[in-house]
Design a protein around this motif. Sequence first.
Motif, PDB file in Angstrom:
ATOM      1  N   PRO A 178     105.816 -38.393 -37.253  1.00 45.95           N
ATOM      2  CA  PRO A 178     105.302 -38.497 -35.883  1.00 45.95           C
ATOM      3  C   PRO A 178     104.965 -37.136 -35.289  1.00 45.95           C
ATOM      4  CG  PRO A 178     107.172 -39.963 -36.165  1.00 45.95           C
ATOM      5  CD  PRO A 178     107.092 -39.138 -37.420  1.00 45.95           C
ATOM      6  N   LYS A 182     101.155 -35.752 -34.111  1.00 44.51           N
ATOM      7  CA  LYS A 182     100.873 -35.202 -32.779  1.00 44.51           C
ATOM      8  C   LYS A 182     100.292 -33.793 -32.882  1.00 44.51           C
ATOM      9  CE  LYS A 182     104.544 -37.890 -30.555  1.00 44.51           C
ATOM     10  NZ  LYS A 182     105.899 -37.830 -29.929  1.00 44.51           N
ATOM     11  N   ASN A 219     103.468 -45.541 -43.050  1.00 45.25           N
ATOM     12  CA  ASN A 219     104.025 -44.762 -41.943  1.00 45.25           C
ATOM     13  C   ASN A 219     103.002 -43.774 -41.392  1.00 45.25           C
ATOM     14  OD1 ASN A 219     106.564 -45.968 -41.896  1.00 45.25           O
ATOM     15  ND2 ASN A 219     107.415 -44.561 -43.425  1.00 45.25           N
ATOM     16  N   LYS A 222     100.777 -45.655 -39.011  1.00 44.53           N
ATOM     17  CA  LYS A 222     101.477 -45.945 -37.760  1.00 44.53           C
ATOM     18  C   LYS A 222     101.624 -44.693 -36.903  1.00 44.53           C
ATOM     19  CE  LYS A 222     104.213 -49.817 -39.612  1.00 44.53           C
ATOM     20  NZ  LYS A 222     105.581 -50.283 -39.958  1.00 44.53           N
ATOM     21  N   ASN A 223     101.998 -43.598 -37.533  1.00 45.57           N
ATOM     22  CA  ASN A 223     102.205 -42.359 -36.772  1.00 45.57           C
ATOM     23  C   ASN A 223     100.880 -41.813 -36.243  1.00 45.57           C
ATOM     24  OD1 ASN A 223     104.964 -42.475 -37.277  1.00 45.57           O
ATOM     25  ND2 ASN A 223     104.821 -41.231 -39.141  1.00 45.57           N
ATOM     26  N   ASP A 226      99.986 -43.960 -33.228  1.00 49.32           N
ATOM     27  CA  ASP A 226     100.859 -43.632 -32.093  1.00 49.32           C
ATOM     28  C   ASP A 226     100.459 -42.305 -31.442  1.00 49.32           C
ATOM     29  OD1 ASP A 226     102.297 -45.940 -32.470  1.00 49.32           O
ATOM     30  OD2 ASP A 226     103.951 -44.974 -33.551  1.00 49.32           O
ATOM     31  N   ALA A 227      99.901 -41.398 -32.251  1.00 43.66           N
ATOM     32  CA  ALA A 227      99.493 -40.094 -31.722  1.00 43.66           C
ATOM     33  C   ALA A 227      98.124 -40.148 -31.042  1.00 43.66           C
ATOM     34  CB  ALA A 227      99.466 -39.067 -32.849  1.00 43.66           C
TER      35      ALA A 227
END
Length: 381
Positions: A178, A182, A219, A222-223, A226-227
Amino acid sequence: MKPKYYFYKNPVFKVYAQVENNRVRMKTSGIASSIMGSFIADMMEIFEDTKPSKVEKDKLIYSTWMPPIPSKAFDRLVSSQMKAMRGKYVPEQITISITEECPNRCLHCALPDTKNKARLDPDTVKSVIDQTIDLGTTLIIFDGGEPLLYDGLEDLISYVDQSRAIPGLFTSGVGMTPERAKSLKNAGLSMLSVSFDSANEEGHDYMRGRPGVFKEAVNALKNGLDAGLLVGIYVVLSPRNVDELDDFYELAKELGVHELSFYEIVPTGRWQGHEGEVITPEHIKKFDDFVERTSHAEGPRVFPIPQIIRKMGCFAGRKWLHVTPEGNVLPCACMPKPYGNVHEESLASIWKKIYTDPVFCSGPCLMRDSSFRINHLGLER
């Protein structure tokens, strides 16, 4: 009033898209519309009645592989398309293999198996970025090896002038935490493409030569989402996964990615000698049916590269450049024929040697032609 997303406009002629029921509708206006509309009809047909990747109030993301509409980078892409119609070719896309280092051992990897784990130093990569943007490139993709292992990746991403080109990342997902997602977003990454060989864990890990890489890839998606990144799944279509088309779509839909891209496997790199394991006409029929079926389904946009190549011709030598970790410049990542090296000469001079080579004629993929591989590349099959 539905927003208008302008592809091109001048005082007498405008081309724009509107989105109706999640479908792109192409339109023209202006006093020169009747004349110019027929001139660009083929280009408009590519977009008409298709599903976009993402729609925002002030911009249309037609594909994760394309600059937003409108944007200065997209204007440059339109300009390069116009030049191509006049026979002046522009490398619209470049893939830069910044490092050969990778924890996976994919069965179909296009990189040669060397022992020196080559990498391009940051200054060389930045020089390549500058040179290729000057040539007209609008999509700069960092790949490898595994580019997430490259120290200083964010600095390279932020170096790309996004008023002229967008930066993308092609990865297996290794190390996409994550926090890293970002960091890449903050650096200005536009597109994250994570590669899959199977929609199930066992099949994917086998093709990648390492257990656990399927979970890492999921993953990473997904990450990235999310970012706030534009995220896509990239599938190398082969006889081993052609029966998983619907499974890939369900995976992409479940995860909420913006696009699902397919590329047809090529007998090159570690896949050399697997000529019997390439896509057949029966597989193409199955793929075409899948594309048609999902074009109106609820889920991500499908980017069908095999169909685009059939319609527009291969991008090698016409729209694509690839730079290896050793600095060799290839017409595409799948064709191991260097036309020069960035450590020794300018990208402009190398590009000229490529697009003036008569072997490139906007036809089908040359690497799927055994006679080309034997006669031009000296490969056994």
